[in-house]
Design a protein around this motif. Sequence first.
Motif, mmCIF file in Angstrom:
data_model
loop_
_atom_site.group_PDB
_atom_site.id
_atom_site.type_symbol
_atom_site.label_atom_id
_atom_site.label_comp_id
_atom_site.label_asym_id
_atom_site.label_seq_id
_atom_site.Cartn_x
_atom_site.Cartn_y
_atom_site.Cartn_z
ATOM 1 N N ALA A 191 0.817 -1.213 0.000
ATOM 2 C CA ALA A 191 0.000 0.000 0.000
ATOM 3 C C ALA A 191 0.850 1.263 0.000
ATOM 4 O O ALA A 191 0.404 2.314 -0.478
ATOM 5 N N THR A 192 2.061 1.169 0.517
ATOM 6 C CA THR A 192 2.914 2.359 0.642
ATOM 7 C C THR A 192 4.083 2.346 -0.334
ATOM 8 O O THR A 192 4.921 3.265 -0.297
ATOM 9 N N ALA A 193 4.158 1.348 -1.197
ATOM 10 C CA ALA A 193 5.336 1.185 -2.058
ATOM 11 C C ALA A 193 5.578 2.405 -2.934
ATOM 12 O O ALA A 193 6.718 2.880 -3.050
ATOM 13 N N ALA A 194 4.537 2.919 -3.556
ATOM 14 C CA ALA A 194 4.715 4.019 -4.508
ATOM 15 C C ALA A 194 5.331 5.239 -3.841
ATOM 16 O O ALA A 194 6.350 5.770 -4.300
ATOM 17 N N ILE A 195 4.738 5.691 -2.737
ATOM 18 C CA ILE A 195 5.247 6.897 -2.084
ATOM 19 C C ILE A 195 6.606 6.642 -1.442
ATOM 20 O O ILE A 195 7.505 7.502 -1.475
ATOM 21 N N ALA A 196 6.810 5.443 -0.856
ATOM 22 C CA ALA A 196 8.089 5.137 -0.221
ATOM 23 C C ALA A 196 9.214 5.090 -1.250
ATOM 24 O O ALA A 196 10.332 5.577 -0.994
ATOM 25 N N LEU A 197 8.943 4.525 -2.420
ATOM 26 C CA LEU A 197 9.958 4.459 -3.478
ATOM 27 C C LEU A 197 10.312 5.850 -3.991
ATOM 28 O O LEU A 197 11.490 6.172 -4.200
ATOM 29 N N VAL A 198 9.307 6.672 -4.210
ATOM 30 C CA VAL A 198 9.557 8.023 -4.710
ATOM 31 C C VAL A 198 10.410 8.821 -3.721
ATOM 32 O O VAL A 198 11.405 9.461 -4.097
ATOM 33 N N LEU A 199 10.051 8.771 -2.442
ATOM 34 C CA LEU A 199 10.801 9.520 -1.432
ATOM 35 C C LEU A 199 12.238 9.014 -1.317
ATOM 36 O O LEU A 199 13.182 9.803 -1.191
ATOM 37 N N ALA A 231 8.634 2.688 -9.516
ATOM 38 C CA ALA A 231 7.294 2.424 -8.986
ATOM 39 C C ALA A 231 6.458 1.644 -9.995
ATOM 40 O O ALA A 231 5.683 0.746 -9.623
ATOM 41 N N ALA A 232 6.611 1.961 -11.286
ATOM 42 C CA ALA A 232 5.877 1.243 -12.324
ATOM 43 C C ALA A 232 6.333 -0.209 -12.412
ATOM 44 O O ALA A 232 5.506 -1.123 -12.569
ATOM 45 N N VAL A 233 7.640 -0.435 -12.309
ATOM 46 C CA VAL A 233 8.171 -1.803 -12.330
ATOM 47 C C VAL A 233 7.604 -2.606 -11.156
ATOM 48 O O VAL A 233 7.195 -3.763 -11.311
ATOM 49 N N TYR A 234 7.576 -1.980 -9.996
ATOM 50 C CA TYR A 234 7.002 -2.648 -8.824
ATOM 51 C C TYR A 234 5.534 -3.011 -9.075
ATOM 52 O O TYR A 234 5.096 -4.128 -8.786
ATOM 53 N N SER A 270 15.754 -5.723 -7.868
ATOM 54 C CA SER A 270 15.296 -5.903 -6.485
ATOM 55 C C SER A 270 13.883 -5.370 -6.294
ATOM 56 O O SER A 270 13.059 -5.988 -5.601
ATOM 57 N N VAL A 271 13.570 -4.241 -6.923
ATOM 58 C CA VAL A 271 12.214 -3.694 -6.820
ATOM 59 C C VAL A 271 11.212 -4.617 -7.513
ATOM 60 O O VAL A 271 10.110 -4.859 -7.001
ATOM 61 N N LEU A 280 11.487 2.361 4.373
ATOM 62 C CA LEU A 280 11.385 1.119 3.599
ATOM 63 C C LEU A 280 11.583 -0.101 4.486
ATOM 64 O O LEU A 280 10.839 -1.083 4.401
ATOM 65 N N LEU A 281 12.589 -0.064 5.347
ATOM 66 C CA LEU A 281 12.909 -1.216 6.191
ATOM 67 C C LEU A 281 11.810 -1.491 7.211
ATOM 68 O O LEU A 281 11.390 -2.644 7.399
#
Length: 419
Positions: free
Chosen positions: A29-37, A53-56, A108-109, A172-173
């Motif tokens: 649920a938080t992947a997009a914003i966490a990846l961008v930041l 984020a798109a790859v994820y 990895s993503v 992320l962690l």
Amino acid sequence: MATGYLEILRARHALRLLTGTLVGRLPNATAAIALVLFVRAEGGTYSLAGALAAVYGVANAVGQPVLGRLVDLYGQPRVQLPAAVLAALSMTLFAFCGIDPLPLAYGSVAAAGLFTPPLEGGLRALWPSVLRREEQVHTAYAMDAIAQEVMFTVGPLLVTLCVSLWDERAALLVLNLLGVLGALSVVVSPPSRAWRSAPREAHWLGALRSPGLLALLGAFLFVGLALGSITVASVSYADGHGGDAVYGWMMAGLGLGALVGGTVYGARRWAGSPERRLRVLVALLAVCYLPLMLMPGVVAMVVLSVVSGVFLAPCIACAFIIVDRHAPAGTVTEAFSWLVTTFTVGASVGTGVAGPVVQAGGTVWGFAVPGAAGAVSLLVLLATGRVLAAPARGGVVAASSENDPNRAVEPRFSSGDRA
């Protein structure tokens, strides 16, 4: 109104399963914003952040039905927990290696998205074993849709909290550690350990061999498209009316509307088939998107955002019932995972479509996209009405339960026309 929900939460294991599933889904649920930041903190561009984020998202869309099928074949603990650990390890590798080298970052993503466990579909497969009455299961589906809105509201706040307390890497962690703990809480529970899928016919299409399920997925592709496009149009509106704060209020209004609509919908028992009811709900959803094209002042626009979200959660909850009715025996987790994937892909397509529309015709035409997408979804449901009216599996009693490890004969929740 609260009585039905409290009755469900008091059922043995129900609160644990719901909470564990929501916590386990936080990384997704938080992947997009966490990846961008994180990418921006590492000195990367917004283009790189968007690409990762798109790859994820693509990897997640591929992985959900695949892992869902494995859950149906081998059970929840053998698939859900290893998948959660692999997804967390992949994101941990990305957090420590950063964006250089790029191939490792993309790999990895992608692995993190691919191995995201299908906890959402797994929970819906467990509800009938936890809640023995059909009407309780249908209320639980509505509560599930409501909880999603809460999660997608709270999740980004947790990311910003972690960033403010520590940094982007820590966010992320921490979120991925929480995801593993949530999955662990679910898979060690007695219902998850005892759950077994019904015997299934060997077929490479799996759940997709159900015409009714295919029809539902086709309709929900456009429901997802509507939701994805409204976010882009809202950004365009906010740019001319106050910036990010206005966008935040509009998204909060959309979530509030879905929360209220889902709560009211799940609080009562509905007569008639869910297939007919879904057509009405999708029609109302499409109609409620249209007033956004008026683009009034900020306060009125936030109110219209609330109205536009009212029928979203009821549509999703009703779709859960239809998935259960049409999924071939032995494919219930996979079928629910396909719904998740279809909705996610639709939202991504909607984001991609709305951008050029706003660029070419302005914000007002951006807000026309969700209404048009809702209308197309309704047309799909009307065109496939005969297919949807004939569930793939019928009968009140199944010789082999989806939820009984001893294969005892017990009532199913996939038949009948009261929901």
